[in-house]
Design an enzyme around this catalytic site. Structure first.
Site, PDB file in Angstrom:
ATOM      1  N   SER A 130       0.838  -1.202   0.000  1.00 50.40           N
ATOM      2  CA  SER A 130       0.000   0.000   0.000  1.00 50.40           C
ATOM      3  C   SER A 130       0.871   1.249   0.000  1.00 50.40           C
ATOM      4  CB  SER A 130      -0.950  -0.019   1.199  1.00 50.40           C
ATOM      5  OG  SER A 130      -0.223  -0.008   2.392  1.00 50.40           O
ATOM      6  N   CYS A 131       0.204   2.383  -0.103  1.00 50.70           N
ATOM      7  CA  CYS A 131       0.853   3.699  -0.198  1.00 50.70           C
ATOM      8  C   CYS A 131       1.950   3.838   0.850  1.00 50.70           C
ATOM      9  CB  CYS A 131      -0.199   4.783   0.025  1.00 50.70           C
ATOM     10  SG  CYS A 131       0.447   6.463   0.120  1.00 50.70           S
ATOM     11  N   PRO A 132       3.117   4.319   0.514  1.00 50.81           N
ATOM     12  CA  PRO A 132       3.525   4.909  -0.772  1.00 50.81           C
ATOM     13  C   PRO A 132       4.277   3.943  -1.686  1.00 50.81           C
ATOM     14  CG  PRO A 132       5.216   5.383   0.835  1.00 50.81           C
ATOM     15  CD  PRO A 132       4.193   4.498   1.530  1.00 50.81           C
ATOM     16  N   MET A 133       4.320   2.654  -1.320  1.00 51.53           N
ATOM     17  CA  MET A 133       5.226   1.722  -2.000  1.00 51.53           C
ATOM     18  C   MET A 133       4.973   1.533  -3.504  1.00 51.53           C
ATOM     19  SD  MET A 133       7.610   1.317  -0.315  1.00 51.53           S
ATOM     20  CE  MET A 133       8.547   1.005   1.111  1.00 51.53           C
TER      21      MET A 133
END
Lengths: 193, 83
Positions: B16-19
């Site tokens: 999930s964010c920011p990956m």
């Protein structure tokens, strides 16, 4: 800036030489101004990170790593409890406080019990793992790999009695408020978290 | 299905964010001009985030975005070209 540019030019009586000199002055000033504003469209961000709880460690690192992915120059200046984010050992044990947090599903009287911070932290860590959210350690390593300048305030390192070796490799030390202000003045985005 | 000729595929399923954005940046850096990266994500936020990233980052363009199903999961697929 020279005041020559502001002087009125009497076009009716000015000689060609006077006009040429005036144009040259204006061109030189224009070149200086262009140089001053020309940064190749390179954006930059400076974040001041002051909190050391698990929930407050995420926003600066998420924004920093994402901005780096945009190609921005990013500086995160960590001070006071924000230093714990950069502390290799402490960063793996950041806690969430259950007290005074209306979003937690428990009243303050219960949240204030000695073990409740650990319970709240465990609940949060479980959710982080289930959601595929990166750990603080992963976000720090990622940010450093992407060229984010993670800075640790020298004054608070000494105030808290930390040793510079206790921070992640790649963390910048030996910096203070003046360095932070210098980056903030030059940055397109400045945040205090 | 998309018609784009994919050079490399990046699997960020489960992240999930920011990956998704961060890993896409790294993968795009390894491409040559004109090559296309396919990014497969389970993060619904990646539709807005990767589009926003591609629009405001020099040297990349978002060719296409689509939602597909794979064994009950919704996948968000992005095709990004390095310019």
């Amino acid at each position: 800036m020279s005041s020559n540019a502001d002087a009125p030019v009497e076009t009716a009586t000015a000689s060609v030489e006077d006009l040429q000199a005036h144009v040259e002055t204006l061109e030189a000033e224009l070149a200086d101004l262009r140089e001053a504003v020309d940064d190749d469209g390179q954006k930059s961000m400076t974040i001041i990170a002051t909190k050391g709880t698990l929930d407050m460690a995420y926003p600066p690192l998420i924004l920093a790593s994402t901005a780096a992915a945009f190609g921005w120059d990013v500086v995160v200046f960590h001070t006071f409890w924000g230093l714990e984010i950069l502390h290799e050992e402490k960063s793996k044990n950041l806690k969430l406080s259950a007290v005074g947090n209306p979003s937690m599903p428990m009243p303050n009287a219960i949240a204030a019990l000695p073990f409740m911070d650990n319970v709240a932290t465990s609940m949060m860590e479980k959710k982080i793992a289930e959601n595929g959210t990166a750990t603080i350690e992963e976000l720090i390593e990622t940010s450093l790999d992407m060229g984010v300048d993670l800075q640790a305030c020298q004054m608070t390192i000494e105030l808290m009695g930390y040793d510079e070796d206790e921070f992640y490799d790649g963390v910048t030390t030996g910096v203070g408020a003046a360095t932070a202000l210098q980056h903030m003045a030059d940055a397109d985005v400045q945040l205090m978290i | 299905m998309s018609q784009h000729e994919v050079t490399q595929t990046l699997d960020v399923k489960g992240l999930s964010c920011p990956m998704p954005v961060v890993k896409t940046r790294g993968a795009v850096d390894d491409l040559s001009a004109g090559e296309v990266l396919k990014v497969v994500s389970t993060d619904s936020g990646s539709m807005s985030d990767l589009k926003g990233w591609a629009d405001s980052t020099d040297g990349v363009s978002m060719l296409d975005q689509e939602e597909t199903e794979e064994s009950g999961d919704t996948l968000f697929v992005h095709y990004i070209q390095k310019e």
